[in-house]
Design an enzyme around this catalytic site. Structure first.
Site, PDB file in Angstrom:
ATOM      1  CG  HIS A  61      -1.865  -1.140   1.319  1.00 58.53           C
ATOM      2  ND1 HIS A  61      -3.213  -1.051   1.051  1.00 58.53           N
ATOM      3  CD2 HIS A  61      -1.636  -2.422   1.662  1.00 58.53           C
ATOM      4  CE1 HIS A  61      -3.768  -2.246   1.241  1.00 58.53           C
ATOM      5  NE2 HIS A  61      -2.833  -3.081   1.602  1.00 58.53           N
ATOM      6  CE1 TYR A 331      -0.854  -4.754   8.557  1.00 59.20           C
ATOM      7  CE2 TYR A 331      -1.042  -2.413   8.981  1.00 59.20           C
ATOM      8  CZ  TYR A 331      -1.508  -3.548   8.374  1.00 59.20           C
ATOM      9  OH  TYR A 331      -2.613  -3.489   7.577  1.00 59.20           O
TER      10      TYR A 331
END
Length: 358
Positions: A61, A331
């Site tokens: 992303h 993450y």
């Protein structure tokens, strides 16, 4: 991207799109599960190996736009969870729109995930972070499969396409990936971030005031009517078309989505994001999300935020979906890497930077 032959599975162009789309979505796959413990660093390496390394940007992303606004809860969600975000009231939110893939300078004309990340804080200090895609299902059910897909779809430097000798056996062993490819081929590809429905994809455990547990998937449904891009002409779409459309739209007025909490029926699969829930379900409308402003990443607060969807308020906890237990690792690894590489500017409109990278 399609090869001259017609394989029994999806065409190569779609396979490539799914691979990039996955690169975006499995920023989710935090990385501590599988036949052996797969670290978040291993997943980040797989993302870089497939899509390239762009220091200072998210490993998935990578291309994004910050936004801010508020969530107006109507109180109905308290029937399912004690989380403060469901108590009637208005709460500030910040978030990020993004597209699938690890290249921050990629064009918008790709059949990949359109995503919304969101962070909601309540006055009592509770925090709820979400990472959602415009598809109700995900292509793989575990991190090991994701890492395998990244390797199977890595372009051969000689051809720019995945090696069929590697890809075919992988798809044969993972029919869920082929099913996702079929879904992406047929589904409408939203022509705006504002008219897409964004899904939690994974199930979460909601706990109500009596201690009862409810397995829930949620979705933000837009007030703007869904219209789609012409998939046969995606290559003609200007590079930053979707982001510029959202900037122009927001300058004219707010965009809104309604939060729907969908409760699992007995027998629904809650541990595989590849499986959709079908048929009638209890659905609770919990409030309205209103987006009032957008900001480029260097000016917005979203750039330096880790949208780890396992950061949840009391009253919501992860389900038995193994992807949820893995997401934090990836993450964290991605965040640590880009933080150490220095701040990056928004990739939107960086035509000269793109030309230098080619």
């Amino acid at each position: 991207m399609p090869a001259h032959e017609k394989p029994p599975f999806a065409p190569m162009a779609l396979i490539g799109a799914v691979a990039v789309s996955l690169s975006l979505g499995l920023a989710w796959a935090g990385g501590l599960i599988g036949p052996h413990r797969i670290s978040g660093g291993e997943v980040a390496n797989a993302l870089e190996g497939n899509g390239g390394r762009f220091p200072g940007y998210r490993r998935a992303h990578a291309k994004g736009l910050c936004f801010s606004g508020s969530f107006a809860a109507n109180g109905e969600g308290t029937a399912l969870s004690t989380a403060s975000a469901f108590r009637a009231g208005a709460y500030p939110v910040m978030g990020r729109f993004s597209l699938g893939g690890g290249n921050p300078l990629a064009g918008d004309g790709r059949n990949v995930f359109h995503s919304m990340a969101l962070m909601l804080r309540t006055p009592d200090g509770q925090e709820w972070r979400m990472a959602m895609d415009h598809t109700p299902i995900f292509p793989v059910a575990d991190v090991a499969s994701f890492v395998g897909l990244m390797k199977a779809t890595t372009p051969d430097p000689r051809t720019g396409k995945p090696d069929l000798a590697v890809l075919k056996p992988f798809l044969a062993a993972h029919p869920e990936v082929t099913a996702f490819q079929g879904y992406m081929a047929k589904a409408i590809l939203p022509d705006s971030f504002a008219n897409a429905t964004y899904y939690s994809i994974n199930a979460f455990r909601f706990i109500d005031a009596s201690g009862a547990q409810h397995m829930v998937r949620w979705q933000f449904e837009p007030e703007a009517p869904l219209t789609g891009l012409d998939k046969t002409r995606l290559a003609d779409l200007p590079r930053d078309a979707l982001f510029r459309e959202m900037i122009a739209r927001t300058a004219k007025g707010p965009s809104r989505w309604h939060l729907k909490l969908v409760v699992a029926n007995p027998g629904d699969v809650t541990n595989k994001a590849t499986v959709a829930w079908s048929g009638p379900h209890r659905s609770v409308e919990a409030g309205v999300l209103t987006l009032t402003a957008v900001q480029p990443e260097e000016a917005g607060a979203c750039r330096d935020l880790n949208f780890d969807p396992t950061i949840l308020p009391p009253g919501i906890s992860p389900s038995d979906d193994p992807l949820l237990g893995a997401r934090s690792g990836t993450y964290s690894s991605s965040f640590t890497r880009r933080a150490g590489e220095g701040a990056h500017p928004s990739a939107i409109g960086q035509d000269s930077a793109r030309e230098k990278s080619q």
